[in-house]
Design a protein around this motif. Structure first.
Motif, mmCIF file in Angstrom:
data_model
loop_
_atom_site.group_PDB
_atom_site.id
_atom_site.type_symbol
_atom_site.label_atom_id
_atom_site.label_comp_id
_atom_site.label_asym_id
_atom_site.label_seq_id
_atom_site.Cartn_x
_atom_site.Cartn_y
_atom_site.Cartn_z
ATOM 1 N N GLU A 47 -117.390 44.065 19.185
ATOM 2 C CA GLU A 47 -117.349 42.662 19.009
ATOM 3 C C GLU A 47 -119.034 42.588 19.029
ATOM 4 O OE1 GLU A 47 -116.594 38.841 21.578
ATOM 5 O OE2 GLU A 47 -115.231 40.179 22.146
ATOM 6 N N THR A 48 -119.315 43.272 19.903
ATOM 7 C CA THR A 48 -120.952 42.576 20.632
ATOM 8 C C THR A 48 -121.785 43.221 19.298
ATOM 9 O OG1 THR A 48 -120.935 42.810 22.137
ATOM 10 C CG2 THR A 48 -123.626 43.444 21.268
ATOM 11 N N VAL A 49 -121.124 44.436 18.606
ATOM 12 C CA VAL A 49 -121.811 45.102 16.835
ATOM 13 C C VAL A 49 -121.942 44.140 16.088
ATOM 14 C CG1 VAL A 49 -121.656 47.400 15.683
ATOM 15 C CG2 VAL A 49 -121.652 47.928 17.772
ATOM 16 N N ASP A 50 -119.870 43.917 15.838
ATOM 17 C CA ASP A 50 -119.617 42.877 15.418
ATOM 18 C C ASP A 50 -120.903 41.789 14.826
ATOM 19 O OD1 ASP A 50 -117.753 44.926 13.729
ATOM 20 O OD2 ASP A 50 -116.630 43.744 14.877
ATOM 21 N N ALA A 51 -121.094 41.160 16.009
ATOM 22 C CA ALA A 51 -121.736 39.816 16.433
ATOM 23 C C ALA A 51 -123.242 40.802 15.321
ATOM 24 C CB ALA A 51 -122.022 39.524 17.321
ATOM 25 N N LEU A 52 -123.886 41.836 16.270
ATOM 26 C CA LEU A 52 -125.353 41.374 15.415
ATOM 27 C C LEU A 52 -125.421 42.259 14.509
ATOM 28 C CD1 LEU A 52 -127.948 42.524 16.873
ATOM 29 C CD2 LEU A 52 -127.205 45.050 17.314
ATOM 30 N N ILE A 53 -124.414 42.401 13.561
ATOM 31 C CA ILE A 53 -124.196 43.171 12.068
ATOM 32 C C ILE A 53 -124.548 41.628 11.728
ATOM 33 C CG2 ILE A 53 -122.856 43.999 10.295
ATOM 34 C CD1 ILE A 53 -121.832 45.987 12.160
ATOM 35 N N ARG A 54 -123.748 40.527 11.713
ATOM 36 C CA ARG A 54 -123.833 39.745 12.127
ATOM 37 C C ARG A 54 -124.854 39.211 11.252
ATOM 38 N NH1 ARG A 54 -118.757 38.620 14.369
ATOM 39 N NH2 ARG A 54 -118.981 37.740 15.954
ATOM 40 N N VAL A 55 -125.468 38.701 12.522
ATOM 41 C CA VAL A 55 -127.070 38.388 12.901
ATOM 42 C C VAL A 55 -127.919 38.674 12.174
ATOM 43 C CG1 VAL A 55 -129.027 37.759 14.420
ATOM 44 C CG2 VAL A 55 -126.443 37.421 14.776
ATOM 45 N N VAL A 63 -133.487 35.711 4.391
ATOM 46 C CA VAL A 63 -135.944 36.127 4.081
ATOM 47 C C VAL A 63 -135.462 36.175 2.127
ATOM 48 C CG1 VAL A 63 -136.866 37.836 4.451
ATOM 49 C CG2 VAL A 63 -136.165 37.067 6.558
ATOM 50 N N ARG A 64 -134.046 36.350 2.368
ATOM 51 C CA ARG A 64 -134.030 37.083 1.061
ATOM 52 C C ARG A 64 -134.403 35.593 0.637
ATOM 53 N NH1 ARG A 64 -129.162 39.924 1.639
ATOM 54 N NH2 ARG A 64 -129.884 43.173 1.998
ATOM 55 N N GLY A 65 -134.272 34.553 0.959
ATOM 56 C CA GLY A 65 -133.953 33.013 0.285
ATOM 57 C C GLY A 65 -135.188 32.110 0.635
ATOM 58 N N ALA A 66 -135.890 33.312 0.954
ATOM 59 C CA ALA A 66 -137.674 32.906 1.499
ATOM 60 C C ALA A 66 -137.559 31.920 2.557
ATOM 61 C CB ALA A 66 -138.346 31.942 -0.113
ATOM 62 N N LYS A 67 -136.034 31.450 3.287
ATOM 63 C CA LYS A 67 -136.246 30.418 4.155
ATOM 64 C C LYS A 67 -136.686 31.116 5.358
ATOM 65 C CE LYS A 67 -132.262 27.877 1.831
ATOM 66 N NZ LYS A 67 -130.781 27.929 1.760
ATOM 67 N N LEU A 68 -138.104 31.832 5.961
ATOM 68 C CA LEU A 68 -138.292 31.982 6.923
ATOM 69 C C LEU A 68 -138.077 31.249 8.292
ATOM 70 C CD1 LEU A 68 -141.073 33.891 5.215
ATOM 71 C CD2 LEU A 68 -139.125 34.631 5.719
ATOM 72 N N THR A 69 -138.253 30.084 7.792
ATOM 73 C CA THR A 69 -137.949 29.784 9.465
ATOM 74 C C THR A 69 -136.642 29.433 9.720
ATOM 75 O OG1 THR A 69 -140.389 27.771 8.424
ATOM 76 C CG2 THR A 69 -138.544 27.157 10.602
ATOM 77 N N ASP A 70 -135.980 29.167 8.972
ATOM 78 C CA ASP A 70 -134.515 29.016 9.431
ATOM 79 C C ASP A 70 -134.339 31.180 10.433
ATOM 80 O OD1 ASP A 70 -133.613 26.874 8.867
ATOM 81 O OD2 ASP A 70 -133.140 27.330 6.591
ATOM 82 N N ALA A 71 -134.568 31.948 9.532
ATOM 83 C CA ALA A 71 -134.676 33.085 9.924
ATOM 84 C C ALA A 71 -134.820 33.126 11.006
ATOM 85 C CB ALA A 71 -134.710 34.330 8.978
ATOM 86 N N ALA A 72 -136.150 32.917 11.694
ATOM 87 C CA ALA A 72 -137.335 32.700 12.970
ATOM 88 C C ALA A 72 -135.906 32.108 14.014
ATOM 89 C CB ALA A 72 -138.478 32.584 12.876
ATOM 90 N N VAL A 73 -135.178 31.553 13.732
ATOM 91 C CA VAL A 73 -134.603 30.592 14.971
ATOM 92 C C VAL A 73 -133.545 31.929 15.468
ATOM 93 C CG1 VAL A 73 -133.091 29.101 15.321
ATOM 94 C CG2 VAL A 73 -134.600 27.942 13.842
ATOM 95 N N LEU A 74 -133.361 32.916 14.026
ATOM 96 C CA LEU A 74 -132.350 33.710 14.823
ATOM 97 C C LEU A 74 -132.536 35.150 15.729
ATOM 98 C CD1 LEU A 74 -130.411 34.395 11.177
ATOM 99 C CD2 LEU A 74 -129.174 33.073 13.384
ATOM 100 N N HIS A 75 -133.511 34.897 15.633
ATOM 101 C CA HIS A 75 -134.384 36.051 16.845
ATOM 102 C C HIS A 75 -134.238 35.961 18.326
ATOM 103 C CE1 HIS A 75 -137.382 38.714 17.922
ATOM 104 N NE2 HIS A 75 -138.141 37.960 19.319
ATOM 105 N N ALA A 76 -133.454 34.515 18.767
ATOM 106 C CA ALA A 76 -133.224 34.616 19.868
ATOM 107 C C ALA A 76 -131.745 35.448 20.244
ATOM 108 C CB ALA A 76 -133.228 33.360 20.252
ATOM 109 N N LYS A 77 -131.312 34.852 19.264
ATOM 110 C CA LYS A 77 -129.727 35.495 18.780
ATOM 111 C C LYS A 77 -129.876 37.209 19.250
ATOM 112 C CE LYS A 77 -125.577 34.497 18.064
ATOM 113 N NZ LYS A 77 -124.727 33.601 16.539
ATOM 114 N N LYS A 78 -130.943 37.576 18.376
ATOM 115 C CA LYS A 78 -130.829 39.056 17.679
ATOM 116 C C LYS A 78 -131.465 39.637 19.313
ATOM 117 C CE LYS A 78 -134.055 40.436 15.183
ATOM 118 N NZ LYS A 78 -134.476 40.784 13.612
ATOM 119 N N SER A 79 -132.296 39.028 19.734
ATOM 120 C CA SER A 79 -133.146 39.490 20.756
ATOM 121 C C SER A 79 -131.539 40.278 22.111
ATOM 122 C CB SER A 79 -134.191 38.931 21.299
ATOM 123 O OG SER A 79 -135.073 39.661 20.695
#
Length: 179
Positions: A47-55, A63-79
């Motif tokens: 479940e942890t691996v799947d959640a990490l894959i989703r993030v 990032v592909r869509g050039a939405k870097l600010t939105d992508a930066a919000v995911l940093h805390a969850k990814k960490s």
């Protein structure tokens, strides 16, 4: 594992990060002795691996869509998920000798999830490297363009040599590196 997404509110994200870090710290030193216990652990790790894959997939998409600010919000969850994954891997290493005996299906499931995580990580790293290269190229191009506009025209002096007139006040380019 908490399945909620991070908001743009830093206070909310800090609470969720603390919760995920608590979950990451809890399994250390856990001995798995029963098949149902080992199977439950394998389910939690998968479940942890799947959640990490989703993030990672979401970050790559943003990032592909050039939405870097939105992508930066995911940093805390990814960490936090990465820390949780690391803690669970320590438990897996501590129990490596008996995991195959306790839950052979769980071990195979973890192996396939690990391969999926490797693929997601590779794709994510490729997207991030591409975005970084594009950003650096843009910044260099802007800096070179600004520098050439500040240097003024090339002219010949009275002695028929190139002039070395410098335009004063060449300013720096300011870049927000937080993104």
């Amino acid at each position: 594992m908490n399945q909620t997404t991070l908001s743009r509110n830093p206070g909310t994200n800090a609470g969720m990060l603390a919760e995920l870090q608590e979950e990451a710290a809890s399994p250390a030193g856990q001995r798995l002795v029963a098949p149902d216990q080992a199977s439950a652990f394998c389910d939690a790790l998968a479940e942890t691996v799947d959640a990490l894959i989703r993030v990672l997939d979401e970050e790559s998409r943003l990032v592909r869509g050039a939405k870097l600010t939105d992508a930066a919000v995911l940093h805390a969850k990814k960490s936090a998920l990465s820390a949780q994954y690391g803690g669970q891997l320590q438990v897996l290493k501590q129990n490596a000798g008996n995991m195959r005996d306790l839950t052979p299906d769980g071990v195979e499931r973890l192996r396939s999830r690990h391969l999926a995580l490797e693929e997601a990580l590779q794709a994510n790293m490729t997207v991030l490297a591409t975005a970084r290269t594009v950003s650096e190229t843009l910044i260099r191009g802007i800096a070179n363009d600004a520098a050439s506009k500040r240097s003024g025209p090339t002219v010949y002096g009275a002695d028929a040599r190139s002039g070395s007139a410098q335009v004063s006040g060449s300013g720096a380019i300011r870049v927000n590196s937080a993104i």
